[in-house]
Design a protein around this motif. Structure first.
Motif, PDB file in Angstrom:
ATOM      1  N   LYS A   1       0.828  -1.202   0.000  1.00  0.00           N
ATOM      2  CA  LYS A   1       0.000   0.000   0.000  1.00  0.00           C
ATOM      3  C   LYS A   1       0.867   1.260   0.000  1.00  0.00           C
ATOM      4  O   LYS A   1       0.543   2.245  -0.684  1.00  0.00           O
ATOM      5  CB  LYS A   1      -0.941  -0.002   1.205  1.00  0.00           C
TER       6      LYS A   1
ATOM      7  N   TRP B   1      -5.426   5.611  -1.505  1.00  0.00           N
ATOM      8  CA  TRP B   1      -4.560   4.552  -0.968  1.00  0.00           C
ATOM      9  C   TRP B   1      -4.120   4.872   0.452  1.00  0.00           C
ATOM     10  O   TRP B   1      -4.026   3.983   1.303  1.00  0.00           O
ATOM     11  CB  TRP B   1      -3.341   4.356  -1.864  1.00  0.00           C
TER      12      TRP B   1
ATOM     13  N   ASP C   1      -6.834   4.053   2.644  1.00  0.00           N
ATOM     14  CA  ASP C   1      -6.943   2.606   2.783  1.00  0.00           C
ATOM     15  C   ASP C   1      -5.969   2.086   3.834  1.00  0.00           C
ATOM     16  O   ASP C   1      -6.277   1.122   4.555  1.00  0.00           O
ATOM     17  CB  ASP C   1      -6.669   1.936   1.429  1.00  0.00           C
TER      18      ASP C   1
END
Length: 242
Positions: A46, A85, A88
């Motif tokens: 990530k 992202w 996330d």
């Protein structure tokens, strides 16, 4: 079109060594994640995706594509996806858990960014004015392949952004003479369809209307309708430029 290819040439000529490093890191992280998806590997991927999307936003669009009239908008678009992202990471929404349902398609999509420059070479282009694996459309295909490989739970907000970009990539095929984009953008369609199908079929209750068994056909109809609309729009624009 001349400006478009000139900016690509500039981008490749000044960043090729960095692109190689980005590619190698991506290959290593993907292999590690596929072998055993430990939490630190998921986090590392990530963080890599944040860096990759930020690279496209700042280095590719804002700096190297400054000559293009729309570079600011595209830089913001990719900046937003980098933030998604980051979000996330905070929420842990994308779990990177294997399903093994779409492995074949996933591996094909993961390999497609490397087909990108090969198609450029096959049609007579030469470095630096040619496509490369670290460009927007190839990054989109890589992302879809990665998410499809770990499709247990994915960030659908990001998928919507990727879907939008795929449509943009298809339109660029005609206006900037990039058949590579047609190849890659078209390859994302099955992946995007499967994301939406999995999401709706796994989250809709039996009493939801339309019923879950009709969602598959509804999605196909919507995709076909969008394809017809997109094709008609591109045709009209081509006719107006003729």
């Amino acid at each position: 079109m001349e400006i478009f290819w000139r900016t690509i040439g500039y981008y490749n000529s000044v960043t090729w060594i960095y692109q190689i490093a980005i590619i190698l890191i991506g290959i290593i992280l993907t292999a590690l994640l596929v072998s055993k998806p430990y939490p630190w590997k998921k986090m590392a991927m990530k963080v890599y995706m944040i860096g990759l999307y930020t690279w496209i936003s700042i280095v590719y669009y804002y700096i190297c594509c400054e000559e293009r009239s729309y570079n600011g908008v595209m830089a913001m678009f990719w900046g937003v996806m980098a933030i998604i992202w980051l979000w996330d990471i905070i929420t842990g929404y994308t779990t990177f858990e294997r399903t093994h349902k779409y492995d074949i398609l996933s591996y094909v999509l993961l390999a497609m960014p490397f087909v990108y420059p090969l198609v450029s070479l096959a049609r007579g282009l030469t470095f630096p004015e040619m496509t490369s694996p670290v460009m927007p459309c190839s990054v989109v295909v890589f992302t879809i392949g990665l998410l499809l490989l770990f499709a247990h739970k994915v960030n659908m907000f990001l998928v919507l952004f990727l879907c939008h970009w795929s449509l943009i990539g298809l339109s660029k095929t005609y206006f900037f003479q990039i058949p590579e984009d047609f190849l890659l953008a078209s390859a994302t369609i099955p992946g995007l369809y499967l994301f939406f199908r999995e999401y709706f079929l796994n989250n809709l209750h039996a009493d939801t209307k339309p019923k879950a068994k009709y969602i598959n056909w509804l999605l196909i109809t919507v995709c076909v309708g969008l394809a017809v609309l997109l094709t008609t729009t591109m045709f009209l624009e081509l006719v107006s430029k003729a």
